[in-house]
Write a protein that holds these residues in place. Structure first.
Motif, mmCIF file in Angstrom:
data_model
loop_
_atom_site.group_PDB
_atom_site.id
_atom_site.type_symbol
_atom_site.label_atom_id
_atom_site.label_comp_id
_atom_site.label_asym_id
_atom_site.label_seq_id
_atom_site.Cartn_x
_atom_site.Cartn_y
_atom_site.Cartn_z
ATOM 1 N N LEU A 11 58.071 40.800 57.594
ATOM 2 C CA LEU A 11 56.836 40.009 57.554
ATOM 3 C C LEU A 11 56.043 40.189 58.845
ATOM 4 O O LEU A 11 54.822 40.400 58.816
ATOM 5 N N VAL A 12 56.731 40.113 59.978
ATOM 6 C CA VAL A 12 56.058 40.280 61.270
ATOM 7 C C VAL A 12 55.452 41.681 61.374
ATOM 8 O O VAL A 12 54.318 41.856 61.846
ATOM 9 N N GLU A 13 56.195 42.680 60.919
ATOM 10 C CA GLU A 13 55.701 44.055 60.982
ATOM 11 C C GLU A 13 54.466 44.245 60.105
ATOM 12 O O GLU A 13 53.511 44.932 60.498
ATOM 13 N N HIS A 14 54.459 43.653 58.915
ATOM 14 C CA HIS A 14 53.300 43.774 58.031
ATOM 15 C C HIS A 14 52.076 43.070 58.624
ATOM 16 O O HIS A 14 50.948 43.593 58.530
ATOM 17 N N LEU A 15 52.285 41.910 59.236
ATOM 18 C CA LEU A 15 51.170 41.231 59.909
ATOM 19 C C LEU A 15 50.627 42.082 61.051
ATOM 20 O O LEU A 15 49.410 42.198 61.239
ATOM 21 N N ALA A 16 51.551 42.690 61.810
ATOM 22 C CA ALA A 16 51.141 43.543 62.929
ATOM 23 C C ALA A 16 50.354 44.751 62.440
ATOM 24 O O ALA A 16 49.347 45.144 63.051
ATOM 25 N N ASP A 17 50.798 45.356 61.328
ATOM 26 C CA ASP A 17 50.074 46.509 60.773
ATOM 27 C C ASP A 17 48.658 46.109 60.362
ATOM 28 O O ASP A 17 47.701 46.873 60.562
ATOM 29 N N ALA A 18 48.516 44.897 59.801
ATOM 30 C CA ALA A 18 47.195 44.441 59.372
ATOM 31 C C ALA A 18 46.267 44.199 60.560
ATOM 32 O O ALA A 18 45.048 44.383 60.466
ATOM 33 N N LEU A 19 46.850 43.800 61.691
ATOM 34 C CA LEU A 19 46.057 43.474 62.877
ATOM 35 C C LEU A 19 45.892 44.656 63.829
ATOM 36 O O LEU A 19 45.139 44.567 64.799
ATOM 37 N N ASP A 20 46.573 45.750 63.547
ATOM 38 C CA ASP A 20 46.550 46.903 64.454
ATOM 39 C C ASP A 20 45.148 47.445 64.743
ATOM 40 O O ASP A 20 44.847 47.796 65.890
ATOM 41 N N PRO A 21 44.252 47.519 63.740
ATOM 42 C CA PRO A 21 42.907 48.040 64.051
ATOM 43 C C PRO A 21 42.165 47.228 65.106
ATOM 44 O O PRO A 21 41.299 47.760 65.809
ATOM 45 N N LEU A 22 42.492 45.950 65.225
ATOM 46 C CA LEU A 22 41.813 45.091 66.199
ATOM 47 C C LEU A 22 42.547 45.015 67.531
ATOM 48 O O LEU A 22 41.918 44.988 68.597
ATOM 49 N N PHE A 23 43.882 44.973 67.488
ATOM 50 C CA PHE A 23 44.648 44.683 68.705
ATOM 51 C C PHE A 23 45.506 45.853 69.188
ATOM 52 O O PHE A 23 46.096 45.765 70.257
ATOM 53 N N HIS A 24 45.602 46.893 68.402
ATOM 54 C CA HIS A 24 46.302 48.120 68.806
ATOM 55 C C HIS A 24 47.718 47.823 69.320
ATOM 56 O O HIS A 24 48.525 47.293 68.579
ATOM 57 N N SER A 26 48.962 45.655 71.157
ATOM 58 C CA SER A 26 49.351 44.237 71.210
ATOM 59 C C SER A 26 49.272 43.576 69.833
ATOM 60 O O SER A 26 49.236 42.347 69.721
ATOM 61 N N ALA A 27 49.287 44.396 68.763
ATOM 62 C CA ALA A 27 49.141 43.864 67.416
ATOM 63 C C ALA A 27 50.292 42.939 67.035
ATOM 64 O O ALA A 27 50.091 41.925 66.355
ATOM 65 N N THR A 28 51.520 43.260 67.464
ATOM 66 C CA THR A 28 52.663 42.406 67.136
ATOM 67 C C THR A 28 52.534 41.054 67.830
ATOM 68 O O THR A 28 52.862 40.007 67.249
ATOM 69 N N ALA A 29 52.068 41.062 69.072
ATOM 70 C CA ALA A 29 51.838 39.798 69.778
ATOM 71 C C ALA A 29 50.782 38.974 69.045
ATOM 72 O O ALA A 29 50.923 37.750 68.883
ATOM 73 N N ALA A 30 49.736 39.625 68.576
ATOM 74 C CA ALA A 30 48.698 38.926 67.820
ATOM 75 C C ALA A 30 49.268 38.385 66.511
ATOM 76 O O ALA A 30 48.891 37.288 66.063
ATOM 77 N N ALA A 31 50.190 39.138 65.890
ATOM 78 C CA ALA A 31 50.817 38.686 64.651
ATOM 79 C C ALA A 31 51.625 37.412 64.887
ATOM 80 O O ALA A 31 51.659 36.517 64.035
ATOM 81 N N ILE A 32 52.275 37.323 66.042
ATOM 82 C CA ILE A 32 53.057 36.125 66.373
ATOM 83 C C ILE A 32 52.131 34.927 66.552
ATOM 84 O O ILE A 32 52.427 33.814 66.099
ATOM 85 N N VAL A 33 51.006 35.134 67.205
ATOM 86 C CA VAL A 33 50.027 34.052 67.373
ATOM 87 C C VAL A 33 49.503 33.600 66.009
ATOM 88 O O VAL A 33 49.378 32.395 65.733
#
Length: 255
Positions: A11-24, A26-33
């Motif tokens: 779940l965390v990895e999928h959230l990070a993948d979705a946020l990667d275009p914005l946060f590159h 640090s996408a996983t950190a953004a997914a945690i937030v």
């Protein structure tokens, strides 16, 4: 448990993948937030119910004060009378604890996920993800040993400490104002002192600063959860308790 952690890691990895275009990076950190914000949204109805309970208890203060005078020499009768009053008015004295209790599983999930080198028998690649220069599986002690307080990793922690300190100071000042405006029974002049009440009154406003210790010792991913949740709580309580009588929400603010 291992299978459950694998699902959570996915779940965390999928959230990070979705946020990667914005946060590159640090996408996983953004997914945690984002995950923390979702948890707080789910818990928000409990927070609103807790606020209603605090307001209801505030309305009972005059009656509880009368009970304290009536049973000042009999603590057991006082306790039973107060519990009976709460039951009669359908007010739960524990409602303020529920929002915090329901968040604990989410915190421990993140703590466990970013404290183990393997999940489901496979290497935990999430540990290598970072918030700027700091690994999400690392701790402040690791940052201090790799560049010191003002190193690349250390600066990330300094930023988190600054946020926590600002939120804790806001809570501290708000709680002090509330408690000064309406001292708890047993702490004012002429009241019978309640056991431990004086110490609690002194310590309560400082409880928010304990978050600094938590951020310093847990993995960075869990620290992000704590910082995000603590900031959310400060804003949420300021809104939910804005029309509450001064002092009535002191316990909720410090929780």
């Amino acid at each position: 448990m291992s299978a459950f952690m694998s699902v959570f890691a996915s779940l965390v990895e999928h959230l990070a993948d979705a946020l990667d275009p914005l946060f590159h990076a640090s996408a996983t950190a953004a997914a945690i937030v984002l995950f923390t914000a979702c948890v707080r949204l789910l818990v928000h109805p409990l927070s609103r119910a807790s606020a209603r309970g605090q307001k209801a208890r505030a309305k009972l203060s005059p009656q509880i004060a009368e009970l304290r005078k009536k049973h000042s020499k009999n603590p057991e009768k006082l306790q039973k009378a107060v519990m009976e009053l709460h039951r009669k008015e359908k007010v739960s004295p524990l409602s303020g604890c529920l929002p915090s209790l329901f968040q604990l599983p989410a915190f421990f999930l993140l703590y466990h996920l970013f404290s183990n080198s393997s999940i489901g028998g496979e290497a935990n690649t999430l540990l290598d993800h970072t918030l700027f220069a700091a690994p999400l599986g690392g701790r402040w002690a690791d940052a201090l040993s790799d560049g010191g307080v003002f190193g690349a990793q250390g600066l990330v922690y300094l930023a988190l400490f600054a946020i926590v300190a600002a939120v804790a100071t806001f809570n501290f000042r708000r709680t002090k104002r509330q408690m000064a405006a309406n001292p708890q029974p047993g702490t004012g002049a002429g009241d019978q002192p309640m056991p431990g009440m004086a110490a609690m009154t002194k310590v309560m406003p400082l409880m928010s600063f304990m978050t600094l210790f938590t951020v310093a010792v847990v993995p960075l991913a869990a620290a992000l959860y704590v910082v995000t949740s603590t900031t959310w709580s400060a804003v949420e309580r300021a809104v939910l308790y804005r029309d509450m009588p001064a002092g009535a929400g002191a316990l909720a603010t410090a929780a």
